[in-house]
Design an enzyme around this catalytic site. Structure first.
Site, PDB file in Angstrom:
ATOM      1  CB  SER A  38      -0.971  -0.045   1.188  1.00  0.00           C
ATOM      2  OG  SER A  38      -2.058   0.823   0.993  1.00  0.00           O
ATOM      3  CG  ASP A 152      -4.438  -1.819   0.761  1.00  0.00           C
ATOM      4  OD1 ASP A 152      -3.316  -2.316   0.854  1.00  0.00           O
ATOM      5  OD2 ASP A 152      -4.762  -0.743   1.304  1.00  0.00           O
TER       6      ASP A 152
END
Length: 309
Positions: A38, A152
């Protein structure tokens, strides 16, 4: 000895990675491989490409309003924001086009939305890989890659220690940005976290010209608690998920050194606080300077502490 750096997920908290890296550089510690998830993938790509200076300069100039313009807030299929300007900026100014062109071996992780499997990127085009790794569920739309929808990487591997090992690291320094959500800290952090999520909701609603409040926030009722907004629900739920997954993964795949900056007062989308948050990262290295010096076999432990400040 080959040293690896695993940079964890955490949205705006991720600017702490810049402070951690700077402190390690001042102490003369050479990072040989990097893995990120991320925001850790975003910062890691810039560092591995030799463009951390440019990223830091840009991050330090961001204002609250610029952040929400960059996010591209607006109702769309799969998410509340596009974030495309942020990822285009990475491609244009902060990252090498391909993993093979980076100065330091680098890998990042995403999650297959339907199988739940960890998806690892370490070769080919960088842009889509970072965008997939950063695709926070409900905030950003999933990214299509080779017939799979990716979100993610924090859903399955928030601090990718294992990927540093896969890249050949003998010694791994990991940065966990979600340590503040451990059970023993929840009571002391609860009010600060609630306040920051409230600010996030308000800023996002303002940026979307009232769209969020109109469609996702209930009308206030007298003598009753006002329910949290959609962004607060989303970010708090992801924080809980990420903290639990992180604890599980770190227990099974522990790093040699775990860096945990104190970031309980930083809201999910407060990317305009880069200077302050980076300093918190530097302070985390300072607190562990003696341990780092000892484990890395540095000759002068006091010198390490001095140079990491």
């Amino acid at each position: 000895m080959k040293i690896g750096l695993a940079l964890g997920a955490g949205a705006a908290r991720g600017w702490a990675h810049i402070g951690v890296i700077r402190a390690l550089q001042r102490a003369g510690i050479k990072i040989d491989v990097i893995a990120g998830c991320s925001i850790g993938a975003y910062v890691g790509a810039a560092y591995a490409s030799g463009k951390l200076d440019a990223l830091e300069t840009w991050a330090n100039t961001l204002t609250e309003w610029q952040v929400f313009r960059l996010l591209g807030v607006g109702f769309r299929r799969g998410g509340l924001a596009s974030g495309q300007k942020v990822f285009d900026k990475l491609k244009e100014d902060f990252s090498a086009p391909k993993f093979e062109e980076m100065d330091i071996p680098f890998a990042c992780v995403a999650t297959d939305l339907y199988s739940g499997k960890e998806v690892v990127f370490h070769s080919g085009e960088v842009g889509d890989a970072i965008q997939a790794s950063c695709a926070i569920p409900a905030l950003f739309s999933p990214v299509e890659h080779k017939g799979r929808w990716l979100v993610d990487g924090a859903v399955v591997n928030p601090v990718p220690v294992n990927q540093c090992r896969q890249l050949g690291a003998d010694f791994v320094i990991a940065v966990n940005l979600s340590a503040d959500f451990r059970p023993r800290l929840i009571e002391t952090c609860e009010r600060e976290h609630e306040e920051n999520q409230r600010k996030t909701d308000e800023m996002l609603d303002k940026a979307s010209d009232g769209f969020i409040k109109k469609w996702f926030s209930p009308d206030p009722k007298p003598n009753k608690m006002t329910p949290p907004g959609i962004v607060s629900v989303m970010s708090s739920s992801l924080d809980i998920l990420q903290a639990r997954v992180t604890r599980s993964r770190l227990a099974g795949e522990p790093p040699d050194i775990l860096i945990e900056p104190q970031l309980q007062d930083v809201g999910t989308l407060e990317f305009h606080r880069a200077i302050e948050v980076a300093e918190k990262g530097s302070q985390a290295i300072e607190r562990l300077s003696q341990q780092l010096a000892y484990q890395l076999g540095l000759p002068d432990k006091d010198s390490f502490a001095k140079h990491s400040n």
